[in-house]
Design an enzyme around this catalytic site. Structure first.
Site, PDB file in Angstrom:
ATOM      1  N   LYS A 280       0.858  -1.191   0.000  1.00 50.38           N
ATOM      2  CA  LYS A 280       0.000   0.000   0.000  1.00 50.38           C
ATOM      3  C   LYS A 280       0.889   1.233   0.000  1.00 50.38           C
ATOM      4  O   LYS A 280       1.993   1.190   0.531  1.00 50.38           O
ATOM      5  CB  LYS A 280      -0.876   0.018   1.263  1.00 50.38           C
ATOM      6  CG  LYS A 280      -2.112   0.884   1.129  1.00 50.38           C
ATOM      7  CD  LYS A 280      -3.255   0.108   0.522  1.00 50.38           C
ATOM      8  CE  LYS A 280      -4.453   0.973   0.245  1.00 50.38           C
ATOM      9  NZ  LYS A 280      -5.605   0.156  -0.190  1.00 50.38           N
TER      10      LYS A 280
ATOM     11  N   ASP B 118      -7.050   4.270  -4.471  1.00 51.76           N
ATOM     12  CA  ASP B 118      -7.698   4.115  -3.161  1.00 51.76           C
ATOM     13  C   ASP B 118      -8.306   5.487  -2.868  1.00 51.76           C
ATOM     14  O   ASP B 118      -8.559   6.240  -3.824  1.00 51.76           O
ATOM     15  CB  ASP B 118      -6.661   3.679  -2.102  1.00 51.76           C
ATOM     16  CG  ASP B 118      -7.325   3.219  -0.795  1.00 51.76           C
ATOM     17  OD1 ASP B 118      -7.838   2.095  -0.757  1.00 51.76           O
ATOM     18  OD2 ASP B 118      -7.352   3.994   0.184  1.00 51.76           O
TER      19      ASP B 118
HETATM   20  P1  NDP Z   1     -12.946   7.684  -2.747  1.00 52.50           P
HETATM   21  O1  NDP Z   1     -11.871   8.679  -2.579  1.00 52.50           O
HETATM   22  O2  NDP Z   1     -13.549   7.470  -4.078  1.00 52.50           O
HETATM   23  O3  NDP Z   1     -14.112   7.983  -1.715  1.00 52.50           O
HETATM   24  C1  NDP Z   1     -13.868   8.037  -0.351  1.00 52.50           C
HETATM   25  C2  NDP Z   1     -15.152   8.368   0.346  1.00 52.50           C
HETATM   26  O4  NDP Z   1     -14.973   8.196   1.753  1.00 52.50           O
HETATM   27  C3  NDP Z   1     -15.563   9.815   0.139  1.00 52.50           C
HETATM   28  O5  NDP Z   1     -16.959   9.902   0.197  1.00 52.50           O
HETATM   29  C4  NDP Z   1     -14.903  10.494   1.308  1.00 52.50           C
HETATM   30  O6  NDP Z   1     -15.500  11.706   1.676  1.00 52.50           O
HETATM   31  C5  NDP Z   1     -15.105   9.466   2.397  1.00 52.50           C
HETATM   32  N1  NDP Z   1     -14.078   9.633   3.408  1.00 52.50           N
HETATM   33  C6  NDP Z   1     -12.749   9.563   3.227  1.00 52.50           C
HETATM   34  N2  NDP Z   1     -12.105   9.786   4.387  1.00 52.50           N
HETATM   35  C7  NDP Z   1     -13.070  10.010   5.287  1.00 52.50           C
HETATM   36  C8  NDP Z   1     -13.049  10.309   6.664  1.00 52.50           C
HETATM   37  N3  NDP Z   1     -11.889  10.425   7.335  1.00 52.50           N
HETATM   38  N4  NDP Z   1     -14.254  10.435   7.303  1.00 52.50           N
HETATM   39  C9  NDP Z   1     -15.425  10.332   6.624  1.00 52.50           C
HETATM   40  N5  NDP Z   1     -15.502  10.063   5.315  1.00 52.50           N
HETATM   41  C10 NDP Z   1     -14.344   9.906   4.668  1.00 52.50           C
HETATM   42  O7  NDP Z   1     -12.320   6.313  -2.174  1.00 52.50           O
HETATM   43  P2  NDP Z   1     -12.850   4.829  -2.384  1.00 52.50           P
HETATM   44  O8  NDP Z   1     -14.319   4.796  -2.554  1.00 52.50           O
HETATM   45  O9  NDP Z   1     -11.980   4.210  -3.403  1.00 52.50           O
HETATM   46  O10 NDP Z   1     -12.445   4.164  -0.988  1.00 52.50           O
HETATM   47  C11 NDP Z   1     -13.357   4.044   0.102  1.00 52.50           C
HETATM   48  C12 NDP Z   1     -12.903   2.912   1.002  1.00 52.50           C
HETATM   49  O11 NDP Z   1     -12.869   1.696   0.264  1.00 52.50           O
HETATM   50  C13 NDP Z   1     -11.496   3.070   1.596  1.00 52.50           C
HETATM   51  O12 NDP Z   1     -11.483   2.476   2.881  1.00 52.50           O
HETATM   52  C14 NDP Z   1     -10.640   2.239   0.662  1.00 52.50           C
HETATM   53  O13 NDP Z   1      -9.460   1.782   1.287  1.00 52.50           O
HETATM   54  C15 NDP Z   1     -11.592   1.081   0.391  1.00 52.50           C
HETATM   55  N6  NDP Z   1     -11.316   0.288  -0.799  1.00 52.50           N
HETATM   56  C16 NDP Z   1     -11.229   0.860  -2.025  1.00 52.50           C
HETATM   57  C17 NDP Z   1     -11.021   0.077  -3.147  1.00 52.50           C
HETATM   58  C18 NDP Z   1     -11.026   0.628  -4.519  1.00 52.50           C
HETATM   59  O14 NDP Z   1     -10.965  -0.176  -5.462  1.00 52.50           O
HETATM   60  N7  NDP Z   1     -11.115   1.919  -4.718  1.00 52.50           N
HETATM   61  C19 NDP Z   1     -10.799  -1.378  -3.027  1.00 52.50           C
HETATM   62  C20 NDP Z   1     -11.003  -1.892  -1.691  1.00 52.50           C
HETATM   63  C21 NDP Z   1     -11.221  -1.061  -0.632  1.00 52.50           C
HETATM   64  P3  NDP Z   1     -14.741  13.086   1.361  1.00 52.50           P
HETATM   65  O15 NDP Z   1     -14.986  13.332  -0.094  1.00 52.50           O
HETATM   66  O16 NDP Z   1     -15.378  14.072   2.258  1.00 52.50           O
HETATM   67  O17 NDP Z   1     -13.288  12.843   1.675  1.00 52.50           O
HETATM   68  O1  2IT Z   2      -7.849  -1.660  -0.744  1.00 55.90           O
HETATM   69  C1  2IT Z   2      -7.823  -2.135  -1.899  1.00 55.90           C
HETATM   70  O2  2IT Z   2      -7.974  -3.332  -2.108  1.00 55.90           O
HETATM   71  C2  2IT Z   2      -7.596  -1.205  -3.005  1.00 55.90           C
HETATM   72  N1  2IT Z   2      -7.536   0.000  -2.783  1.00 55.90           N
HETATM   73  C3  2IT Z   2      -7.442  -1.734  -4.397  1.00 55.90           C
HETATM   74  C4  2IT Z   2      -6.053  -2.250  -4.615  1.00 55.90           C
HETATM   75  C5  2IT Z   2      -5.728  -2.656  -6.030  1.00 55.90           C
HETATM   76  O3  2IT Z   2      -4.550  -2.957  -6.222  1.00 55.90           O
HETATM   77  O4  2IT Z   2      -6.593  -2.691  -6.908  1.00 55.90           O
END
Ligand code: NDP
Ligand code: 2IT
Length: 452
Positions: A130, A170
């Site tokens: 990461k 992420d």
């Molecule tokens: P995005 O940046 O697209 O969206 C993040 C969302 O979470 C936004 O709505 C953001 O709000 C909110 N957020 C972030 N930090 C905080 C905080 N401290 N408190 C409250 N809300 C918060 O990210 P993703 O959707 O990609 O990621 C969301 C989660 O999913 C994370 O935990 C990530 O690790 C996990 N994840 C993502 C994957 C992927 O493929 N993208 C794969 C697996 C897991 P704001 O706009 O206000 O910051």
């Molecule tokens: O937390 C996760 O699994 C991710 N942000 C996606 C990682 C990836 O390599 O696609």
């Protein structure tokens, strides 16, 4: 090999705390895994003698570096970037990059540790890593984001590679940022290789990677419900976040006949009792990805919905909760409230969104509870498929990829059931199942290598 004195769980965690001072998220993630693994390896001498868990909980390396860039006003800005390469026993390091002011070494170490088990669970050959930086893309111009991404990659390129370490997106890192980083990697190395996933379709990206995490999270939910003779259709669903994972989880829920009533961001949550349908989800996607606006705008746009500043959505009555924002966003009291209000299933789109107290509440209540490392593995799984397509220089069709995603999520569910069941009980402990199944493959590969 001499038999080492076995430490107990608390002694082990005390050691992790001592070696990682001021890193609470990392210690939390290790404890959550260790609680199950200690029980599992009780009668397995090799895992003890070769100190497997101790070694997985010590990243192979943590690289930290300075990232300088110039903002639109000509000010020089300095941020810190990291890449944590946790474990490559079963494949190249693989895992996302997070740009958010809350990023610390502890946060990235917990994420890389979790990723190691998650990637193992997918069945694909990927190790765990990461990366990220304290950079906040909110309020920055496209050119500022571009300059930051280029500067970040100017150091990161030394540590990554298609067979070494393959980052992706992420929080705060989506298609735009991946494009800027891939462009800079290509420019520096003069190589067009699959060094990043989540790329645009024009330059080696895979179909359905964008949707995969959210969709996969709902497929996992459906697998859990099907096993107990239930279904997603007709369920009221509460979702946190409004980014990539949250919007695609919402989309799949709607496609399967559920009613989604909340979304959130770091400013608060919106509640729409009429249901957030596909048109509204499309509106949120544009708000977040193009206008880069706030979820509070939703309540101004859609009559009957309300914005709740500074609050999380867990008090809204629901059948299903999908935490899809960030770590430790669902605490013990939130978990108790969900259970009290009749919530029967939780599937984590985010990584470690539920704190340890909350995890114990869900386990004791025996609701269907899927930890992130199982439920959100669909994203990295399709990243793995993107790597395969890049290596073979081909692009698979959407239907084929959709089927792969369904199969992979079903496979993860099966592995959790296999390792998370207890004799004489129908209840599955998905946390235990995911931890043990994820651990076993990595541990056995490490045993094969000897002490390295
Ligand atoms: P995005 O940046 O697209 O969206 C993040 C969302 O979470 C936004 O709505 C953001 O709000 C909110 N957020 C972030 N930090 C905080 C905080 N401290 N408190 C409250 N809300 C918060 O990210 P993703 O959707 O990609 O990621 C969301 C989660 O999913 C994370 O935990 C990530 O690790 C996990 N994840 C993502 C994957 C992927 O493929 N993208 C794969 C697996 C897991 P704001 O706009 O206000 O910051
Ligand atoms: O937390 C996760 O699994 C991710 N942000 C996606 C990682 C990836 O390599 O696609």
């Amino acid at each position: 090999m001499a038999v080492t004195d076995h430490v107990n769980l608390e002694q082990f965690i005390a050691g992790v705390e001592k070696r990682n001072p001021g890193q609470p998220e990392f210690v939390q993630a290790v404890r959550e895994v260790a609680e199950d693994i200690f029980d599992f390896i009780q009668d397995k001498e090799d895992y003890h003698n070769y100190q497997i868990l101790r070694r997985i909980a010590e990243p192979d390396r943590v690289v930290s570096f300075r990232v300088c860039w110039e903002d639109d006003k000509g000010n020089i800005r300095v941020q810190r970037g990291w890449r944590v390469q946790n474990n490559n026993a079963i494949g190249p390091y693989k895992g996302g990059i997070r740009f958010h002011p809350s990023v610390t070494e502890s946060v990235l170490k917990f994420l890389a540790f979790e990723q190691t088990f998650k990637n193992s669970l997918t069945g694909l050959p990927m190790g765990g890593g990461k990366g990220g930086a304290t950079f906040n893309p909110k309020g920055k111009s496209d050119h500022e984001v571009m300059r930051f991404c280029q500067s970040f990659m100017t150091e990161l390129y030394r540590h990554v590679g298609a067979d070494v370490d393959v980052p992706a997106g992420d929080i705060g890192v989506g298609a735009r940022e991946i494009g800027y980083m891939f462009g800079q990697y290509k420019r520096i190395t003069n190589q067009f290789t699959g060094v990043l996933t989540g790329k645009g379709l024009e330059y080696g990206g895979s179909l359905i990677r964008t949707e995969a995490t959210g969709y996969g999270c709902v497929y996992f939910l459906r697998n859990m419900l099907t096993r107990v003779g239930d279904d997603v259709a007709g369920k009221t669903v509460v979702i946190s976040g409004s980014g990539n994972v949250a919007t695609h989880a919402a989309e799949k829920c709607v496609q399967l006949g559920a009613k989604v009533v909340t979304l959130s961001d770091s400013g608060g949550f919106i509640h729409d009792p009429a249901g957030i349908d596909q048109d509204k989800i499309n509106w949120v996607k544009v708000l977040k990805n193009k206008a880069r606006g706030r979820i509070s705008d939703y309540a101004k746009e859609f009559k009957g919905s309300t914005f709740h500043e500074g609050k999380t959505p867990w008090g809204v009555k629901c059948d299903v909760a999908l935490p899809c924002a960030t770590q430790n966003e669902l605490l013990g009291d939130d978990a108790r409230m969900l259970v009290k209000n009749g919530c029967i299933a939780v599937s984590e789109g985010a990584n470690m969104p539920t704190d340890l107290e909350g995890v114990h509440v869900f386990k004791e209540a025996q609701i269907l509870y899927a930890p992130g490392k199982a439920a959100n593995a669909g994203g990295v799984a399709v990243s793995g498929l993107e790597m395969s397509q890049n290596s073979a220089r081909i692009s698979w069709k959407e239907a084929e990829l959709q089927q792969h995603l369904l199969d992979i999520m079903a496979g993860i569910h099966d592995r959790c059931v296999e390792h998370g069941g207890r004799k004489g009980s129908q209840v599955i402990d998905y946390v235990r199942g995911a931890n043990i199944a994820g651990f076993k493959k990595v541990a056995d590969a490490m045993l094969a290598y000897g002490v390295v």
